[in-house]
Write a protein that holds these residues in place. Structure first.
Motif, mmCIF file in Angstrom:
data_model
loop_
_atom_site.group_PDB
_atom_site.id
_atom_site.type_symbol
_atom_site.label_atom_id
_atom_site.label_comp_id
_atom_site.label_asym_id
_atom_site.label_seq_id
_atom_site.Cartn_x
_atom_site.Cartn_y
_atom_site.Cartn_z
ATOM 1 N N ALA A 102 0.724 -1.192 -0.127
ATOM 2 C CA ALA A 102 -0.110 -0.062 -0.269
ATOM 3 C C ALA A 102 0.787 1.166 0.067
ATOM 4 C CB ALA A 102 -0.920 0.025 1.077
ATOM 5 N N ALA A 103 2.027 1.288 0.670
ATOM 6 C CA ALA A 103 2.963 2.328 1.104
ATOM 7 C C ALA A 103 3.476 2.652 -0.385
ATOM 8 C CB ALA A 103 3.617 2.361 2.135
ATOM 9 N N PHE A 104 3.928 1.474 -1.101
ATOM 10 C CA PHE A 104 4.646 1.508 -2.304
ATOM 11 C C PHE A 104 3.897 2.229 -3.403
ATOM 12 C CE2 PHE A 104 6.153 -0.311 -6.268
ATOM 13 C CZ PHE A 104 7.412 -0.001 -6.311
ATOM 14 N N CYS A 105 2.605 1.534 -3.357
ATOM 15 C CA CYS A 105 1.583 2.089 -4.313
ATOM 16 C C CYS A 105 1.164 3.471 -4.378
ATOM 17 C CB CYS A 105 0.271 1.293 -4.336
ATOM 18 S SG CYS A 105 0.348 -0.426 -5.077
ATOM 19 N N GLY A 150 -5.459 9.514 -11.430
ATOM 20 C CA GLY A 150 -4.715 9.744 -10.122
ATOM 21 C C GLY A 150 -4.384 8.621 -9.626
ATOM 22 N N THR A 151 -4.992 7.658 -9.566
ATOM 23 C CA THR A 151 -4.549 6.185 -8.822
ATOM 24 C C THR A 151 -3.714 5.185 -9.733
ATOM 25 O OG1 THR A 151 -6.589 5.179 -9.389
ATOM 26 C CG2 THR A 151 -6.657 6.197 -7.352
ATOM 27 N N SER A 152 -3.984 5.318 -11.092
ATOM 28 C CA SER A 152 -3.550 4.328 -12.137
ATOM 29 C C SER A 152 -4.627 3.185 -12.178
ATOM 30 C CB SER A 152 -2.290 3.695 -11.636
ATOM 31 O OG SER A 152 -2.711 2.493 -10.616
ATOM 32 N N PRO A 202 -9.786 10.006 -1.555
ATOM 33 C CA PRO A 202 -10.293 8.698 -2.122
ATOM 34 C C PRO A 202 -9.403 7.945 -2.916
ATOM 35 C CG PRO A 202 -11.713 10.678 -2.299
ATOM 36 C CD PRO A 202 -10.342 11.155 -2.041
ATOM 37 N N ASP A 203 -8.536 8.440 -3.583
ATOM 38 C CA ASP A 203 -7.305 7.851 -4.293
ATOM 39 C C ASP A 203 -6.657 7.031 -3.423
ATOM 40 O OD1 ASP A 203 -8.258 9.123 -6.692
ATOM 41 O OD2 ASP A 203 -6.548 10.673 -6.852
ATOM 42 N N ILE A 204 -6.096 7.698 -2.249
ATOM 43 C CA ILE A 204 -5.224 6.807 -1.231
ATOM 44 C C ILE A 204 -6.192 5.496 -0.639
ATOM 45 C CG2 ILE A 204 -4.217 6.801 1.081
ATOM 46 C CD1 ILE A 204 -3.510 9.773 0.228
ATOM 47 N N THR A 205 -7.216 6.150 -0.410
ATOM 48 C CA THR A 205 -8.432 4.866 0.146
ATOM 49 C C THR A 205 -8.462 3.854 -0.774
ATOM 50 O OG1 THR A 205 -9.487 6.468 1.389
ATOM 51 C CG2 THR A 205 -10.680 4.534 1.083
ATOM 52 N N ILE A 206 -8.739 4.155 -2.138
ATOM 53 C CA ILE A 206 -8.664 3.122 -3.147
ATOM 54 C C ILE A 206 -7.453 2.240 -3.280
ATOM 55 C CG2 ILE A 206 -8.755 2.643 -5.617
ATOM 56 C CD1 ILE A 206 -10.824 5.181 -5.692
ATOM 57 N N ALA A 207 -6.228 2.674 -2.992
ATOM 58 C CA ALA A 207 -5.236 2.072 -2.960
ATOM 59 C C ALA A 207 -5.026 1.164 -1.762
ATOM 60 C CB ALA A 207 -3.920 2.951 -2.917
ATOM 61 N N ILE A 208 -5.327 1.446 -0.730
ATOM 62 C CA ILE A 208 -5.529 0.731 0.500
ATOM 63 C C ILE A 208 -6.558 -0.553 0.275
ATOM 64 C CG2 ILE A 208 -6.280 0.622 3.001
ATOM 65 C CD1 ILE A 208 -5.153 3.463 3.294
ATOM 66 N N VAL A 251 1.798 -0.217 -10.953
ATOM 67 C CA VAL A 251 1.530 1.304 -10.713
ATOM 68 C C VAL A 251 2.740 1.966 -11.397
ATOM 69 C CG1 VAL A 251 0.826 3.161 -9.344
ATOM 70 C CG2 VAL A 251 0.068 0.828 -8.629
ATOM 71 N N ILE A 252 3.767 1.355 -11.490
ATOM 72 C CA ILE A 252 5.147 1.981 -11.585
ATOM 73 C C ILE A 252 5.123 2.772 -12.817
ATOM 74 C CG2 ILE A 252 7.725 1.755 -12.124
ATOM 75 C CD1 ILE A 252 7.601 -0.181 -9.802
ATOM 76 N N PRO A 253 4.533 2.107 -14.331
ATOM 77 C CA PRO A 253 4.526 2.672 -15.408
ATOM 78 C C PRO A 253 3.760 4.001 -15.331
ATOM 79 C CG PRO A 253 4.201 0.480 -15.517
ATOM 80 C CD PRO A 253 4.179 0.766 -14.287
ATOM 81 N N PHE A 254 2.631 4.224 -14.613
ATOM 82 C CA PHE A 254 1.889 5.311 -14.420
ATOM 83 C C PHE A 254 2.497 6.280 -13.858
ATOM 84 C CE2 PHE A 254 -0.783 1.712 -15.151
ATOM 85 C CZ PHE A 254 -1.737 2.015 -16.049
#
Length: 587
Positions: A206-209, A351-353, A415-421, A450-453
């Motif tokens: 999650a932190a990496f994303c 915003g999230t990928s 919301p972007d961060i919550t979606i990643a979690i 997520v890295i390419p984005f």
């Protein structure tokens, strides 16, 4: 109770170092310099800072004007206006290219600080949508940097007009403050996900994303408080959940304090206060009312201490509040249309990928279904608080999303961060019939996807740190298209590349085009590369082309392309009522 070990500390250290590399790469993007002078002046002698101020003096101070309010606005848009007819007009344009960055909102922080008078104990920022927890620390960091001779503080604005590279360092300091909040976010995300999944790999994923998400990378590179506000809302949720599980008064006070800090950082942080009554409701008696009073008092106290001029001006100088806040709220109108919903979804995906957006949305849907069926209940109310707070922010985001450009995506950071979690929880929390090895491989694959984005955004910022930035590249190509240029807004480095102000007419277009308007092209930033008007040319032609599946970095002002549209092509994009032109007007 989760036990924290040296392993967690090592993982966080590595993740923070990675985040520093990501967030600091390209931090010097799009800064003011003398490089634009070649295009602005052509063969004309280049003006000094003193000449610029003589031609276009600083507007007189107005105690009732917000820091982000134009002192000389063009209010009559019923007819075309030649923007560079006089030396005074040209000097105003040159001043923007000498002092403004490629991000349109970064300069208002420095305008706010410039309007303060510490010698007279007047620290009113005249800027209230950016809170005191943003404005005052940036001012303190600038002063501290000057003591170490990293920047030069000078009372004469002509100094910075003569030395725009010196003023550019102000942006770096302010961006570093935003970057620091981004790095703190890595630890917060790790902590939250560690408690929700009870796995180090899930927390690290999650932190990496988070560190690689385009919205986070973009926010960490801008001198704006939106990322800091999102982190403070996460801290509010964490403290509120801690109160529900422990019932301790200090946790209630901490939740209230973080909510006040969220609002004290940025106006949109107001929604953090919604968690305070919810946490009291979820906590069994006794002492609930008393703890609620403590929490609310802490929140209000933190906000007032960090923004003392808001309540003061509300009573004694309401015109100051009205000027600033009206200028901000006038930009947004509520539209509950299908286009608003579609634009919101597009910006969240950006915003999230795409992988995070899809998996996170699936995870949130599953959580809701299981919760309604009461087959799954969260072990920690933290998940509920994150969902509720993100849902409130998301609802506002959708209602205001109609017609908004890509940069509007910054308002969906939480919301972007919550979606990643949620995406990580989808792979770790539910009882899928897969082994631990496959589960770990899926988490690693999610992180890598997520890295390419994120790389696209890092490259966009890095591209605009070079000697020949994307704006200068576009300026070179514009020389191949001589003629008058029509604009929707006044020239600035974020809205258009520099052009010769002495040989080329820049015309501010009216809302309705009258007959006989003398414009050869229109020029405007390209926001959505999938919606390119017919007959338009893109400059620069070979930058920011994106990957095969995604054409550009919508959220960012870095590495921007511009639509250069021949007049007839421009008219084909307007409603019929706006296309009345004289037959003699050239195509």
């Amino acid at each position: 109770m989760i036990s924290w070990t040296k392993t967690d500390a090592l993982i966080l250290t590595l993740l923070t170092l990675m985040g520093a590399c990501i967030f600091l790469t390209g931090i010097t993007w799009g800064l003011p310099s003398h490089a634009a002078d070649h295009y602005l002046f052509g063969d004309h002698p280049i003006w000094t800072g003193k000449q610029i101020l003589e031609f276009a003096p600083q507007p007189p101070p107005d105690d009732n004007r917000g820091a982000d309010v134009d002192a000389n606005p063009i209010t009559d848009r019923t007819h075309p206006i030649l923007l560079n007819e006089t030396d005074a007009q040209r000097a105003e344009i040159v001043r923007r290219y000498r002092l403004f960055s490629y991000q349109p909102d970064e300069m208002i922080t420095f305008k706010s600080l410039a309007g303060m008078h510490p010698a007279r104990a007047d620290l009113d920022p005249h800027l209230y949508q950016y809170g005191g927890l943003w404005i005052y620390p940036v001012g303190a960091l600038l002063k501290l940097s000057s003591l170490f001779h990293l920047i030069t503080l000078h009372p004469d604005p002509a100094f910075y007009l003569d030395n725009p590279e010196q003023f550019a360092r102000f942006y770096i300091v302010a961006r570093a403050y935003s970057t620091a909040w981004g790095l703190l976010g890595i630890s917060i995300i790790y902590y939250i996900t560690r408690h929700l999944t009870a796995t180090r790999l899930g927390a690290a994923t999650a932190a990496f994303c988070y560190a690689w998400m385009p919205a986070v990378i973009n926010a960490a590179h801008e001198a704006k408080p939106h990322l800091a506000g999102a982190i403070l809302m996460l801290l509010t949720a964490g403290a509120a959940a801690r109160y529900v599980t422990t019932g301790r008064r200090r946790c209630a006070i901490a939740a209230g304090g973080f909510a006040g800090a969220s609002l004290g950082m940025i106006l949109s942080g107001l929604w953090a206060f919604a968690l305070l009554p919810l946490m009291i409701f979820l906590r069994p008696p006794p002492n609930r009312l008393r703890h609620f009073i403590f929490a609310i008092s802490a929140g209000i106290g933190v906000y007032v201490l960090s923004n003392p001029y808001v309540p003061y001006n509300a009573f004694f100088h309401p015109a100051r509040l009205t000027s600033n806040l009206h200028n901000s709220t006038a930009m947004y109108a509520v539209h509950s249309t299908g286009s608003a919903f579609l634009n919101a979804l597009t910006l969240i995906s950006e915003g999230t990928s795409l992988p995070l957006a899809i998996l996170g949305a699936i995870g949130l849907l599953i959580l809701l279904i299981l919760r309604m069926l009461k087959k799954e209940s969260p072990k920690n109310p933290l998940a509920l608080f994150l969902f509720v707070l993100s849902a409130i922010v998301l609802l506002q985001f959708i209602l205001l999303a109609s017609g908004k450009p890509g940069e509007y995506g910054r308002f969906a950071l939480l919301p972007d961060i919550t979606i990643a979690i949620a995406a990580v929880i989808t792979l770790t929390h539910f009882r899928w019939e897969i082994g631990p090895i496959l589960r770990s491989l899926l988490l690693i694959a999610l992180a890598l996807s997520v890295i390419p984005f994120g790389i696209e955004y890092i490259y966009a910022f890095y591209r605009d740190t070079s000697l020949v930035t994307s704006r200068l590249e576009a300026a070179f190509e514009l020389d191949s298209f001589p003629g008058a240029i029509g604009l929707k807004d006044e020239p600035a480095p974020y809205l258009m590349p520099p052009v010769n102000l002495f040989e080329r007419n820049l015309v501010l277009l009216p809302t309705t085009l009258p007959p006989g308007i003398q414009v050869d092209f229109t020029l405007q930033p390209l926001d959505d590369p999938t919606q390119i008007p017919r007959n338009s040319l893109l400059v620069p032609t070979h930058w920011n082309s994106g990957t095969l599946w995604r054409p550009a970095t919508r959220l960012s002002w870095a590495n921007k392309r511009f639509q250069l549209i021949p007049l007839r092509g421009f008219l084909s994009t307007l409603p019929p009522t706006q296309t009345t032109l004289a037959a003699s007007n050239p195509p």
